[in-house]
Design an enzyme around this catalytic site. Sequence first.
Site, short mmCIF file in Angstrom:
data_model
loop_
_atom_site.label_atom_id
_atom_site.label_comp_id
_atom_site.label_asym_id
_atom_site.label_seq_id
_atom_site.Cartn_x
_atom_site.Cartn_y
_atom_site.Cartn_z
N VAL A 186 -11.48 0.10 9.06
CA VAL A 186 -12.14 -0.75 10.05
C VAL A 186 -12.47 0.07 11.29
O VAL A 186 -11.65 0.87 11.76
CB VAL A 186 -11.26 -1.97 10.41
N THR A 202 -5.19 0.10 2.78
CA THR A 202 -5.38 0.69 1.46
C THR A 202 -6.76 0.36 0.90
O THR A 202 -7.29 1.08 0.08
CB THR A 202 -4.30 0.16 0.51
N PHE A 203 -7.31 -0.73 1.36
CA PHE A 203 -8.54 -1.20 0.73
C PHE A 203 -9.74 -1.21 1.64
O PHE A 203 -10.82 -1.64 1.25
CB PHE A 203 -8.29 -2.60 0.15
N SER A 204 -9.55 -0.78 2.86
CA SER A 204 -10.69 -0.74 3.76
C SER A 204 -10.39 0.16 4.94
O SER A 204 -9.23 0.50 5.19
CB SER A 204 -11.00 -2.15 4.28
N ASP A 225 -1.84 -13.01 1.94
CA ASP A 225 -1.40 -11.78 2.61
C ASP A 225 -1.19 -12.04 4.10
O ASP A 225 -1.61 -11.25 4.95
CB ASP A 225 -2.44 -10.68 2.37
N ILE A 247 -10.31 1.90 13.92
CA ILE A 247 -9.24 1.10 14.52
C ILE A 247 -8.24 0.60 13.50
O ILE A 247 -7.19 0.07 13.85
CB ILE A 247 -9.80 -0.11 15.30
N GLY A 248 -8.54 0.77 12.26
CA GLY A 248 -7.57 0.32 11.25
C GLY A 248 -7.86 1.00 9.94
O GLY A 248 -9.00 1.29 9.62
N GLU A 249 -6.81 1.31 9.27
CA GLU A 249 -7.02 1.87 7.94
C GLU A 249 -5.97 1.32 7.01
O GLU A 249 -4.79 1.59 7.14
CB GLU A 249 -6.94 3.39 7.98
#
Length: 574
Positions: A72, A68-70, A177, A64-66
């Site tokens: 999801v 730069t650091f993870s 952030d 459901i989410g991408e």
Amino acid sequence: MEATGGLQMDQPLAFSSPRDPLQTDGSLKKHEQNFKLPGVKKDIEKLYEAVPQLGNVFKIKDKIGEGTFSSVYLATAQLQVGPEEKIALKHLIPTSHPIRIAAELQCLTVAGGQDNVMGVKYCFRKNDHVVIAMPYLEHESFLDILNSLSFQEVREYMFNLFKALKRIHQFGIVHRDVKPSNFLYNRRLKKYALVDFGLAQGTHDTKIELLKFVQSETQQESCTQNKSHVIMGNKISLSGPAPKELDQRSPTKTSVKRPYTNAQIQSKQGKDGKEGSVGLSVQRSVFGERNFNIHSSISHESPAVKLIKQSKTVDVLSRKLATKKKTVSTKVINSGVVRKTGSSCPASLTCDCYATDKVCSICLSRRQQVAPRAGTPGFRAPEVLTKCPNQTTAIDMWSAGVIFLSLLSGRYPFYKASDDLTALAQIMTIRGSRETIQAAKTFGKSILCSKEVPAQDLRKLCERLRGVDSHTSKPTSATQSPTSPDQIFSEKTDHVTPYLIQTPPAESSGDGLCKRDRNGCGSLFDECATNLEGWNEVPDEAYDLLDKLLDLNPASRITAEEALLHPFFKDMSL
Ligand code: ADP
Ligand code: MG
Ligand code: ZN
């Protein structure tokens, strides 16, 4: 992401190409996931392999989410007796530093779980793979709903954002952030959640132990480093080797890392003096600026190369900010040099290259200024953009102000800048160059600006961009609009068009058909009515609050606690 609100409008997307499966905010668009499905399936399989115990508890359904650091994922779990629960699994990139990960977790566990701050359910680890399991909150894509939100919804959104910020600031957490993709919003349920503490830092009295550790080292470094000055801008002065900072690359998942602490960086680099050769190195950058906190004592490329690179950067900057042949370019100088008070660590050296385009030998021998820098350029406060070492929770309030600016103007992203100086120049075009320079002096920075630009009236600006004139309550068409976004920041390049002129929002396309009408005029007109709802009578309090959030001076900027008490929210209760 599925839109949960009742309004579904097919609006042209200004900022993400239709073939790009990732939206501006990093979330995946539902209808494009099928296209990506094999990749997602593979990723899910890999995650099960990396952290096998997940398989005992979860059924991972989707990515459901991408960022730069993870990555999801949405998963379901039969955690207790009862219905299946929806869980968000955040898989951190394995190169994240353990302390950084632990600090992120501690923010969620200590401050999270109430007042619109995301909590955590479980955490899984195998080797260097860490997965944080959180309650899943289905949420909207900010860009998709931006132009259909009623004014009341905007009030509620901001109120709930301040509630979350008040909560984390009470714990001495600076989020660093704050932006729409980190503030999840479920429109239908009126639920909100601040997520992503991956860049968080602590205030001097933070209640988050691990942040204290990170912060103390950063501050210490900042102070010792503050004697140097950094000059950026047209024909550069350079205060010592800082090549990483000049490296304007686009972010890739493998080349960037979360920041950690300077001490850590130094000790790691001490081994062989090269950042690139450190195995699990430590810092991250945003938007391709790979290393913010690096010590300049490390040998890098020659300054000449850096100068060339920087000049290139500046050329781009000048071009981007060219507004009808007028150019705004900026330089930031640590005003230690001009002996301003307000800097936490006054400088002891002066030089003769101040306000010139040369680099004197004193400056060449200075080390790079180190200050915590993170986040997304368009949301960074002026004190962050100018690398002021003394950064407080006020930086989150600035970011909230930029979100509010988007909500009031109907434009997102509002500031789209690939680097800090561009972002700073864009801020100047809204808040005024003199005002920005003046404010920067209070926190020990001198900004040189090639051209004076006046501050804009926030109401007029937002109404122009939104295309609704509050006095006549008539939507203005794009062609009549006296100010196209391009005239505000002329940043038209081949692939970057931050202020693409969109087809006017639905309410202005019907030519008089879409008047405010609560009594039903078909679904299309209901939407129009909703769109206009409240927008023709935006009270002055809204712009007063916006002005206080976008206060260039962090010392006088409104706090989250104060914002909740602002007259803009007068009939709302906590
Ligand atoms: P990153 O550090 O990669 O930005 P985030 O924590 O911001 O990671 O998560 C990335 C995205 O994943 C978010 O923008 C959001 O769309 C989604 N997400 C994160 N946490 C949750 C959650 N608890 N519920 C639903 N979606 C979430
Ligand atoms: Mg995020
Ligand atoms: Zn000098």
